[in-house]
Design an enzyme around this catalytic site. Structure first.
Site, PDB file in Angstrom:
ATOM      1  N   ARG A  47       0.857  -1.202   0.000  1.00 58.14           N
ATOM      2  CA  ARG A  47       0.000   0.000   0.000  1.00 58.14           C
ATOM      3  C   ARG A  47       0.885   1.240   0.000  1.00 58.14           C
ATOM      4  O   ARG A  47       0.632   2.203  -0.711  1.00 58.14           O
ATOM      5  CB  ARG A  47      -0.952   0.007   1.205  1.00 58.14           C
ATOM      6  CG  ARG A  47      -1.726   1.318   1.313  1.00 58.14           C
ATOM      7  CD  ARG A  47      -3.021   1.276   2.122  1.00 58.14           C
ATOM      8  NE  ARG A  47      -3.003   0.370   3.248  1.00 58.14           N
ATOM      9  CZ  ARG A  47      -2.323   0.577   4.391  1.00 58.14           C
ATOM     10  NH1 ARG A  47      -1.605   1.688   4.554  1.00 58.14           N
ATOM     11  NH2 ARG A  47      -2.345  -0.303   5.354  1.00 58.14           N
ATOM     12  N   TYR A  99     -16.700  16.807 -15.553  1.00 54.31           N
ATOM     13  CA  TYR A  99     -16.949  15.372 -15.665  1.00 54.31           C
ATOM     14  C   TYR A  99     -17.994  14.974 -14.611  1.00 54.31           C
ATOM     15  O   TYR A  99     -17.875  15.372 -13.440  1.00 54.31           O
ATOM     16  CB  TYR A  99     -15.639  14.612 -15.433  1.00 54.31           C
ATOM     17  CG  TYR A  99     -15.823  13.119 -15.356  1.00 54.31           C
ATOM     18  CD1 TYR A  99     -16.175  12.379 -16.480  1.00 54.31           C
ATOM     19  CD2 TYR A  99     -15.669  12.444 -14.147  1.00 54.31           C
ATOM     20  CE1 TYR A  99     -16.357  11.016 -16.404  1.00 54.31           C
ATOM     21  CE2 TYR A  99     -15.852  11.080 -14.064  1.00 54.31           C
ATOM     22  CZ  TYR A  99     -16.193  10.370 -15.201  1.00 54.31           C
ATOM     23  OH  TYR A  99     -16.387   9.019 -15.122  1.00 54.31           O
ATOM     24  N   ASP A 171      -7.470  18.734 -14.450  1.00 47.66           N
ATOM     25  CA  ASP A 171      -7.785  17.394 -14.936  1.00 47.66           C
ATOM     26  C   ASP A 171      -7.367  17.362 -16.407  1.00 47.66           C
ATOM     27  O   ASP A 171      -8.010  17.973 -17.256  1.00 47.66           O
ATOM     28  CB  ASP A 171      -9.289  17.138 -14.761  1.00 47.66           C
ATOM     29  CG  ASP A 171      -9.711  15.748 -15.225  1.00 47.66           C
ATOM     30  OD1 ASP A 171      -8.971  15.131 -16.016  1.00 47.66           O
ATOM     31  OD2 ASP A 171     -10.788  15.288 -14.800  1.00 47.66           O
ATOM     32  N   LYS A 196      -8.117   6.335 -19.389  1.00 50.47           N
ATOM     33  CA  LYS A 196      -8.413   6.841 -20.726  1.00 50.47           C
ATOM     34  C   LYS A 196      -7.153   6.780 -21.600  1.00 50.47           C
ATOM     35  O   LYS A 196      -6.645   5.713 -21.843  1.00 50.47           O
ATOM     36  CB  LYS A 196      -8.994   8.250 -20.612  1.00 50.47           C
ATOM     37  CG  LYS A 196     -10.053   8.393 -19.490  1.00 50.47           C
ATOM     38  CD  LYS A 196     -11.324   7.607 -19.734  1.00 50.47           C
ATOM     39  CE  LYS A 196     -12.236   7.519 -18.530  1.00 50.47           C
ATOM     40  NZ  LYS A 196     -12.625   8.787 -17.928  1.00 50.47           N
TER      41      LYS A 196
HETATM   42  C1  PLP Z   1     -13.140   9.237 -16.656  1.00 52.64           C
HETATM   43  C2  PLP Z   1     -12.817  10.566 -16.157  1.00 52.64           C
HETATM   44  C3  PLP Z   1     -12.596  10.797 -14.787  1.00 52.64           C
HETATM   45  C4  PLP Z   1     -12.742   9.709 -13.744  1.00 52.64           C
HETATM   46  O1  PLP Z   1     -11.799   8.715 -13.893  1.00 52.64           O
HETATM   47  P1  PLP Z   1     -12.057   7.166 -13.498  1.00 52.64           P
HETATM   48  O2  PLP Z   1     -10.794   6.513 -13.892  1.00 52.64           O
HETATM   49  O3  PLP Z   1     -13.247   6.725 -14.293  1.00 52.64           O
HETATM   50  O4  PLP Z   1     -12.341   7.146 -12.046  1.00 52.64           O
HETATM   51  C5  PLP Z   1     -12.257  12.084 -14.401  1.00 52.64           C
HETATM   52  N1  PLP Z   1     -12.153  13.084 -15.296  1.00 52.64           N
HETATM   53  C6  PLP Z   1     -12.375  12.906 -16.606  1.00 52.64           C
HETATM   54  C7  PLP Z   1     -12.228  14.058 -17.533  1.00 52.64           C
HETATM   55  C8  PLP Z   1     -12.719  11.652 -17.082  1.00 52.64           C
HETATM   56  O5  PLP Z   1     -12.946  11.484 -18.390  1.00 52.64           O
END
Ligand code: PLP
Length: 380
Positions: A47, A99, A171, A196
């Site tokens: 962890r 998001y 982000d 992603k």
């Molecule tokens: C998918 C996404 C998230 C969240 O990420 P997870 O891996 O699904 O928890 C946050 N911000 C954006 C822009 C996203 O596309």
């Protein structure tokens, strides 16, 4: 080291001192032997740290031009760790078209803990100034925004954050560090849903943070270890492998994205097309300045502007898969109102443009002609 070398070698020196493996071994272990109490080789419990995760964290820090990287079990776990930097009474300024999952985390969990959020329009960075007070601690932005593809001027927001002693978190999931490097533009924290584009193959859920400041890094490391929302070694390996082709994939995502955006814009059954590469996009000039190219994410509405017309199109697509998520090699189509953004009340989401006929495309790296042909037959 240039970016296209960093994706492959960044932070990966002496990755396997034991046998010289070129890829880091998957250290599928929870614990590590100690010769004497406290006598370990840098790892004591997975962890706190795991060598495969460390290799990935160094790679992510390297491609974002940052000093410290952290990997989490999901993008939202990474955002959750950032929010744990704050306490009741603190205020956070963020964007309106966020998001959906971030919105849900902010309003569904952290508002109950007494953190106050302001969801505001940020097409003009100046708008932020009206929401600042002595409790403001963080500005949280996404750019391009999901799914409306609005562009926020990172440099301008960073200037306001600096002047007011606030942290700025970006982000960077949609842009990836290939297209945009927020730390270079003045941000303090870069966040990714590595699920992603970083992973890039739709086979893993993961999140990450990168920061430059040692003090901030120490606190985030404490939260990562204390809250424990880490990712496993197998997933770390997969994302590390994904990053090695990030630059090649994003180039193709951009080429295909541009071709499809232009195709959609001239189609008689399409209403509006949202893509920052268009000269008439309201923040095209800022996109050109802070991004290397415009990416493979496109949203559009149908001419009829009804739920039925959008449903019909996404059902007819054959090469594009109707699915949540984005950023993989394969093309996906999503319906934000019923999928990714269903957690935002209809009234709120329509204010930002997420109407029932909006379709979001994550353009993959298949052949451009096949993708356009598929959209042609689905649009009728
Ligand atoms: C998918 C996404 C998230 C969240 O990420 P997870 O891996 O699904 O928890 C946050 N911000 C954006 C822009 C996203 O596309």
């Amino acid at each position: 080291m240039k970016f296209n070398t960093k994706t492959i070698h960044g932070g990966q020196e002496n990755i396997d001192p034991a046998y010289g493996a070129v890829m880091p071994p998957i250290y599928q272990t929870s614990t590590y032997s100690q010769s004497t109490p406290g006598g370990h080789k840098g790892y004591e419990y997975s962890r706190s740290a795991n060598p495969t995760r460390t290799a990935l964290e160094k790679s992510i820090a390297s491609i974002e031009n940052g000093n410290f990287g952290f990997a989490f079990g999901s993008g939202l776990a990474a955002i959750d760790a950032v929010l744990k930097l704050f306490k009741p009474g603190d205020e956070i300024i963020t964007t309106k078209d966020l998001y959906g999952g971030s919105y849900r985390l902010f309003t569904g969990i952290f508002e109950d803990f007494g953190v106050k959020f302001h969801f505001i329009e940020m097409n003009q960075a100046e708008n932020i100034k009206g929401y600042l007070n002595e409790n403001t601690k963080l500005i949280w932005i996404e750019t391009p925004t999901n799914p409306m593809m609005n562009i926020i001027d990172i440099k301008a927001v960073a200037k306001i954050a600096k002047a007011n002693n606030l942290l700025l978190a970006v982000d960077n999931t949609f842009a990836t560090p290939y297209l945009q490097q927020p730390l270079e533009l003045g941000a303090d924290i870069v966040m990714h849903s590595a699920t992603k584009y970083l992973g890039g193959h739709s086979d893993v859920v993961m999140g990450s943070l990168v920061v430059n400041e040692k003090q901030l890094a120490d606190r985030i490391y404490f939260i990562q270890k204390a809250s424990g929302a880490i990712c496993g070694p197998q997933d770390s390996f997969l994302v590390l492998r994904g990053i090695k082709t990030l630059h090649l994939r994003i180039q193709r995502h951009c080429e295909n994205g541009a071709a499809i955006a232009k195709f959609l814009k001239t189609h008689p059954n399409v209403g509006k097309v949202y893509w920052p590469g268009f000269e008439d996009h309201p923040n095209h000039e800022i996109a050109k300045k802070q991004m290397k190219d415009f990416g493979g994410m496109i949203s559009f509405t149908t001419k009829e502007n009804t739920l039925e017309s959008a449903t019909k199109i996404v059902e007819k697509l054959k090469v594009f898969t109707l699915a949540e998520s984005l950023g993989g090699v394969e093309s996906l189509a999503g319906h934000p109102a019923s999928m990714t953004h269903a957690s935002i009340p209809k009234e709120e989401r329509e204010k930002t443009g997420v109407v029932d006929s909006l379709i979001r495309l994550s353009v993959g790296i298949e052949d451009e002609e096949d993708l356009i042909q598929d959209l042609k037959q689905a649009l009728g």
